[in-house]
Design an enzyme around this catalytic site. Structure first.
Site, PDB file in Angstrom:
ATOM      1  N   ASN A 174     132.999   8.771  80.463  1.00  0.00           N
ATOM      2  CA  ASN A 174     132.289  10.043  80.438  1.00  0.00           C
ATOM      3  C   ASN A 174     133.065  11.010  79.559  1.00  0.00           C
ATOM      4  O   ASN A 174     134.102  10.641  78.965  1.00  0.00           O
ATOM      5  CB  ASN A 174     132.063  10.577  81.857  1.00  0.00           C
ATOM      6  N   GLU A 200     136.730  11.430  80.552  1.00  0.00           N
ATOM      7  CA  GLU A 200     137.508  10.220  80.309  1.00  0.00           C
ATOM      8  C   GLU A 200     137.735   9.992  78.820  1.00  0.00           C
ATOM      9  O   GLU A 200     138.809   9.546  78.401  1.00  0.00           O
ATOM     10  CB  GLU A 200     136.800   9.029  80.951  1.00  0.00           C
ATOM     11  N   ASP A 246     126.359   5.151  87.585  1.00  0.00           N
ATOM     12  CA  ASP A 246     126.339   3.740  87.976  1.00  0.00           C
ATOM     13  C   ASP A 246     125.025   3.090  87.556  1.00  0.00           C
ATOM     14  O   ASP A 246     124.996   1.947  87.096  1.00  0.00           O
ATOM     15  CB  ASP A 246     126.505   3.605  89.492  1.00  0.00           C
TER      16      ASP A 246
END
Length: 519
Positions: A231, A234, A305
């Protein structure tokens, strides 16, 4: 852009090549694509931090005496698989045959989580349960429709023996898999021992798709993953920088493509940017954007997810990477509008894509919506074409057009117009199908249909800020250019990458069909 702009022939023609015999040919998100993925039923192993999500809801009618805090009288307790287990649930919901490999406890939360996975058809043979391990659980406390509090029940210091037991399960867990997804949330379970087990030459078979979704994607560089999905935070960590949410984060990470690819050792990096969609950066210079549909729902959890699961399922089934990315964005758009931790099923995704059928706007409706967007300070981009047989050149072009402004309007030639331009045997796909597929692309905001020989009448009504055109044109060659400039807009000529025309694509597919039908 008209049909002759392309990159390579990547879209099969429905009804001419036995339907879905080669998903690698698919470029548009037609409603039959999710079912085709489910039919392929790829084998996927998820290795990661499995968690249990609890959603406890109730009513608030008073404050407690001890502090100015509301009292929630719990009326309902719901549980869902979280973390890597939610990725496994989403894969199973899309028709994949899924194995879950992770480390949980023998506590109530662990037993409940295992039961949820097994009820969904997930193979839990390689899910290690250890009495010395506490299952990570995240409880959301809701008062009415508002999340009041989240309680994270986490456990530090995993027993070495439990981690060793997990590493020992890796070879059998990944054997024969079409894809392996690593979901590393930083619990410590997926440390050096598990990474070594996954990286061992005899573990993951050649040709297996490897996707890494990790808080620290650089830690998995030795695995040489096909795709990593950091993301924004990150990705910023990998780049040792900060991504300002008010800036063009997609452009920032694209500028540092080389660093991201080098640090992760991945064939492709897909950076997820929540409300700003995603950006794909490939080793070969490939770049692709998706745009998220705005959501006001405050309770949604786990859309990331769902995105990773859908991207993996589509790619493992054989869809091109850019089409897989578009499909994953569509699946995330489904769940982000739902409360709680949820999954996107094949039926959900099919229904979502079907809603784009017959969605071409009449001129009056288009003008009303565009006027609202313009009042909100958004820049309007207009383009047009036949888009009869969608291929990579089309989707890349539309991505580029979207980035010229805030709202992309695509005007499609009606069927009569296509026949005038292309001949009596065109279009291959009627206007309802063409409009539905174009509308399903995340980069497209509105689709409309025109029957005139030029777009000038619509330009004079719409008054776009930018008129985008692709191909070997110049602004001076376009009949529409004076109308665009007269209303204060500008003409933008985008990339043209000649290789084969749409007509060549159609001829190739028809010749394949004829050859296959021959005795």
């Amino acid at each position: 852009m008209d049909d002759e702009l392309q990159d390579r022939p990547d879209e099969g023609v429905p009804g001419t090549n036995d339907g879905v015999s080669d998903l690698a040919e698919v470029r548009g998100l037609a409603a039959w694509v999710p079912a085709a993925i489910a039919d392929r039923a790829p084998h996927v192993t998820v290795v990661g931090d499995a968690m249990l999500d609890g959603w406890w809801s109730g009513t608030i009618e008073r404050f407690c005496r001890e502090a100015p805090a509301p009292v929630v009288d719990i009326t309902r307790r719901d549980y869902a698989a979280g973390g890597a287990a939610n990725t496994a649930m989403n894969l199973a919901a899309l028709g994949a045959r899924v194995r879950m490999c992770g480390l949980i406890g023998t506590d109530d939360a662990g037993r409940r989580l295992r039961g949820i996975l097994e009820d969904a058809g997930v193979d839990t043979t390689h899910l290690v349960q250890d009495p010395q391990v506490g299952t990570t659980t995240k409880y959301r406390i809701l008062g009415g429709d508002q999340v009041m509090l989240r309680l994270d029940d986490t456990h530090d210091g995993l027993p070495a023996a439990a981690v060793t037991a997990l590493a020992a399960r890796i070879p059998d867990a990944v054997a024969g898999a079409d894809a392996v997804v690593v979901c590393d949330y930083g619990s410590g379970a997926l440390g050096e021992e598990v990474r070594a087990a996954l990286g061992h030459a005899s573990s993951i078979e050649p040709g297996t798709l490897v996707v890494v979704d990790a808080h620290d994607t650089a830690a998995w560089s030795a695995l040489g993953p096909d795709i990593v999905t950091p993301n924004a935070q990150e990705a910023a960590q990998v780049l040792a920088t900060r991504l300002d949410p008010r800036s063009d984060r997609a452009a920032t990470v694209a500028e540092r493509r080389t660093e991201l690819l080098a640090a992760t050792n991945a064939a492709a990096v897909v950076v997820t940017l929540d409300r700003d969609g995603t950006v794909l950066l490939g080793q070969d210079g490939e770049e692709h954007r998706t745009w998220a549909k705005p959501a006001t729902e405050k309770q949604a959890s786990g859309a990331g997810d769902t995105f990773v699961a859908s991207l993996t399922a589509a790619r493992a089934a054989g869809l091109p990477l850019t089409t897989s990315l578009d499909l994953a964005q569509a699946a995330a758009d489904v769940v982000v509008h739902r409360p709680g931790t949820s999954v996107c099923t094949t039926a959900d995704l099919t229904g979502h894509l079907q809603q784009f059928a017959d969605t071409a706007l009449a001129t009056a409706d288009l003008l009303r919506r565009v006027e609202e967007d313009r009042a909100a300070g958004k820049r309007i981009v207009l383009t047009n074409g036949c888009f009869d047989v969608l291929h990579r050149g089309h989707t890349r072009y539309l991505n580029q057009a979207k980035q010229l402004g805030d709202v992309l309007v695509v005007a499609l030639n009606d069927d009569d117009g296509v026949r005038r331009l292309k001949g009596p045997d065109r279009p291959i796909n009627p206007i309802a199908d063409r409009a539905g597929i174009i509308a399903s692309l995340s980069c497209v905001d509105y689709v409309t249909v025109f029957g005139t020989d030029t777009l000038v009448p619509l330009i004079e009504l719409l008054k776009p800020d930018v008129y985008a055109k692709g191909g070997d044109y110049t602004a001076q060659m376009l009949e529409e250019a004076p109308a665009v400039e007269a209303c204060g807009g500008r003409v933008s000529i985008l990339d043209y990458v000649p290789e084969r025309s749409t007509a060549d694509v159609v001829r190739r597919i028809r010749s394949t069909r004829v050859a296959g039908d021959a005795p």
